[in-house]
Write an enzyme that holds these catalytic residues in place. Structure first.
Site, PDB file in Angstrom:
ATOM      1  N   CYS A  57     -32.537 -17.450 -35.190  1.00  0.00           N
ATOM      2  CA  CYS A  57     -32.644 -16.705 -36.451  1.00  0.00           C
ATOM      3  C   CYS A  57     -34.108 -16.457 -36.804  1.00  0.00           C
ATOM      4  CB  CYS A  57     -31.968 -17.487 -37.572  1.00  0.00           C
ATOM      5  SG  CYS A  57     -31.876 -16.589 -39.133  1.00  0.00           S
ATOM      6  N   ARG A  63     -23.417  -8.246 -42.360  1.00  0.00           N
ATOM      7  CA  ARG A  63     -23.825  -9.588 -42.766  1.00  0.00           C
ATOM      8  C   ARG A  63     -25.214  -9.566 -43.393  1.00  0.00           C
ATOM      9  NH1 ARG A  63     -26.162 -14.510 -40.720  1.00  0.00           N
ATOM     10  NH2 ARG A  63     -24.818 -16.287 -41.258  1.00  0.00           N
TER      11      ARG A  63
END
Length: 539
Positions: free
Chosen positions: A358, A454
């Protein structure tokens, strides 16, 4: 004016240690410690800091920034109880959750995690029908039965069997009229049918065995096992009353098969499974399909969960499907948690920008170090009776123990499970290592397939990546790997002096569990060091 008796008693049972107030039992003893002294005596000798002291310093901490100090051992590691809660209404025997990523969790992973006592969350980077099918496969699973075998038709050729053998390692293939599950069974092809055949372009209709031994779909595992033993066959097709193939049993699988007493199941004794949805209007259609498929818990998937979109979706789910538990997130502050708890979430997913793949914190400058996020959200959520799932930042069993010690009810894993046999994708070799692809749901590749909702990017002309694509090392099967993780966590709780997660939470709140910050050199000292070379084996 003298204080009431109750206040006098409370005051007499209050201990101040290092600035913390701790309530003692009326007996002035720690009830979990059979031959030790009082809480007061324990805390007077305590080193380090309580969780409250550590995280009141207005600094952000990761799992590696601190170490847990040992407690007193009075029980064996095998006796540690890891039972916990996923949501208000769903219990887990093992506090492990597989992440809803398209390189981590589809039905194979979800089945394996549920059998081991955890749960898998099916990703939504696919069509509605595909996601519903993944949930249905988990719900149809019966231990010992293969509910999604490779199937061919009579018009396929022997070379197609060769391809299956090369890719999956087996060649016993049931043959149905149209080459799909649910179609009428017409034969089976095994090694004996094709091993010595020169012409690999021969149609299967010419070589398949049609004199079949089958079992009915309503038979039990024990009954099907008996039929397989008596028939001395390697494969046993399971059919319904229309002779349509619904499952397959394998002798080799039965030899490996065992009972899973800790399996996570629903009220109908089917394996439990979760699935993710987004927060857009069309996700309501996906939600309906998942509920019809029997999903047990819905996880609303968002990198930043404190949004009007998520609040609206939670309200919709709670009104339309009140029987379904909802996990909100992701969040990393108590304020975010409060907003979602106020609208009725049954669990929270905690972590923002801390996964190994991430880049949210790098791209947006928004997020929080994971240890701090877990502590502060758990402290608030616990007052409301809402469990939290620590999502991200976990790279080993020590990190799992730390997350649980900070108040997490469960730990969600992505990269730790990404290299297992049950994870989607094929293995490949690079520099002598056996690897699998692993990518963040914020990577350009994943967002191009659908996960951009998302990150609130579904209408953006330019995709801004908040993740990367990489690879992870082969870890073998979940059925070997998760027991290894479980045992490591049990040893961690044993060293802390906590025979269960429930006791661990109580000891943390009492101030008995102690924390200490680590310098960079201390972190190096705590790992493998001082060697010319070494080999690290998991199990």
């Amino acid at each position: 004016m003298p204080a009431p008796a109750a206040q006098q008693e409370a005051a007499s049972n209050t201990v101040v240690v290092d600035g913390d107030e701790t309530k003692e039992e009326a007996s002035d003893k720690i009830k979990y410690y059979p031959y030790h002294t009082s809480v007061r005596a324990h805390l007077a000798l305590a080193d380090g800091l309580s969780a409250q002291q550590l995280f009141s310093r207005n600094q952000g901490y990761t799992y590696d920034d601190f170490i847990l100090l040992p407690g007193h051992i009075f029980f064996g590691a095998d006796g540690v109880d890891l039972q916990s809660k996923l949501t208000r209404n769903i219990d887990l025997h093992v506090p492990f959750v597989s992440s809803p990523m398209d390189t981590v969790t589809e039905h194979d992973m979800a089945v394996a995690m549920a059998l081991q006592g955890g749960i898998g969350i099916i990703h939504y980077n696919n069509s509605i029908d595909e996601q519903r099918s993944e949930v249905e496969k988990v719900k149809r699973f019966k231990n010992g039965f293969i509910t999604d075998p490779k199937v061919l038709s009579p018009d396929h050729r022997v070379s197609d069997v060769d391809k299956i053998k090369e890719k999956y390692g087996f060649s016993g293939v049931p043959i149905t009229e149209n080459g799909r599950m649910g179609s009428k069974l017409v034969g089976i092809v095994t090694n004996r049918d094709v091993d010595f055949l020169q012409d690999r372009s021969t149609k299967l209709s010419e070589v398949m065995t049609t004199d079949l031994v089958v079992a009915s779909e309503d038979c039990s595992l024990e009954e099907a096992n008996q039929v397989l033993r008596k028939s001395k066959k390697a494969k046993l097709p399971i059919v319904n009353d229309k002779y349509e193939l619904v499952a397959l049993m394998s002798r080799s699988d039965l030899l490996k098969n065992r009972e899973y007493p800790l399996a996570t199941k629903d009220a109908k004794k089917h394996l439990a499974v979760g699935a993710t949805i987004g927060t857009r209007e069309h996700d309501k259609e996906r939600l309906e399909a998942l509920v019809q498929a029997g999903v047990d818990v819905i996880v609303i998937d968002s990198s930043q969960g404190d949004s009007m979109y998520q609040i609206e979706m939670i309200n919709y789910i709670k009104k339309r499907y009140p029987q379904i538990d909802v996990i909100g997130g992701n969040v990393c502050t108590a304020r975010q948690a409060a907003h979602l708890i106020d609208v009725g979430v049954d669990g929270l997913r905690v972590g923002m920008g801390v996964g190994s793949i991430c880049t949210t914190q790098e791209v947006t400058a928004v997020g929080r170090p994971q240890a701090s996020a877990v502590h502060h959200t758990a402290a608030y959520a616990r007052t409301k009776g809402v469990p939290i799932i620590a999502d991200g930042g976990v790279g080993n069993t020590g990190h799992i123990v730390k997350a649980l010690a900070l108040g997490a009810s469960a730990v969600m894993m992505g990269s730790m499970l990404g290299g297992t046999e049950e994870a989607p994708g094929d293995y490949f070799f690079q520099d002598g290592m056996r690897l699998k692809r692993y990518r963040g749901m914020g990577s350009v590749e994943a967002m191009s397939k659908g996960s951009k909702t998302r990150y609130f990017s579904d209408h953006s002309r330019v995709l801004v990546a908040q993740g990367v694509t990489g690879s992870v090392v082969d870890k073998g099967s979940v059925h070997r790997y998760v027991p290894f993780l479980v045992q490591g966590v049990k040893h961690g709780l044993q060293d802390l002096g906590a025979p269960s997660l429930k006791v661990l939470n109580e000891l943390r709140e009492s101030g008995y569990v102690r924390f200490e910050l680590r310098t960079h050199s201390a972190q190096r000292e705590g790992g493998v060091h001082g060697l010319h070379s070494y080999e690290k084996r998991l199990y």
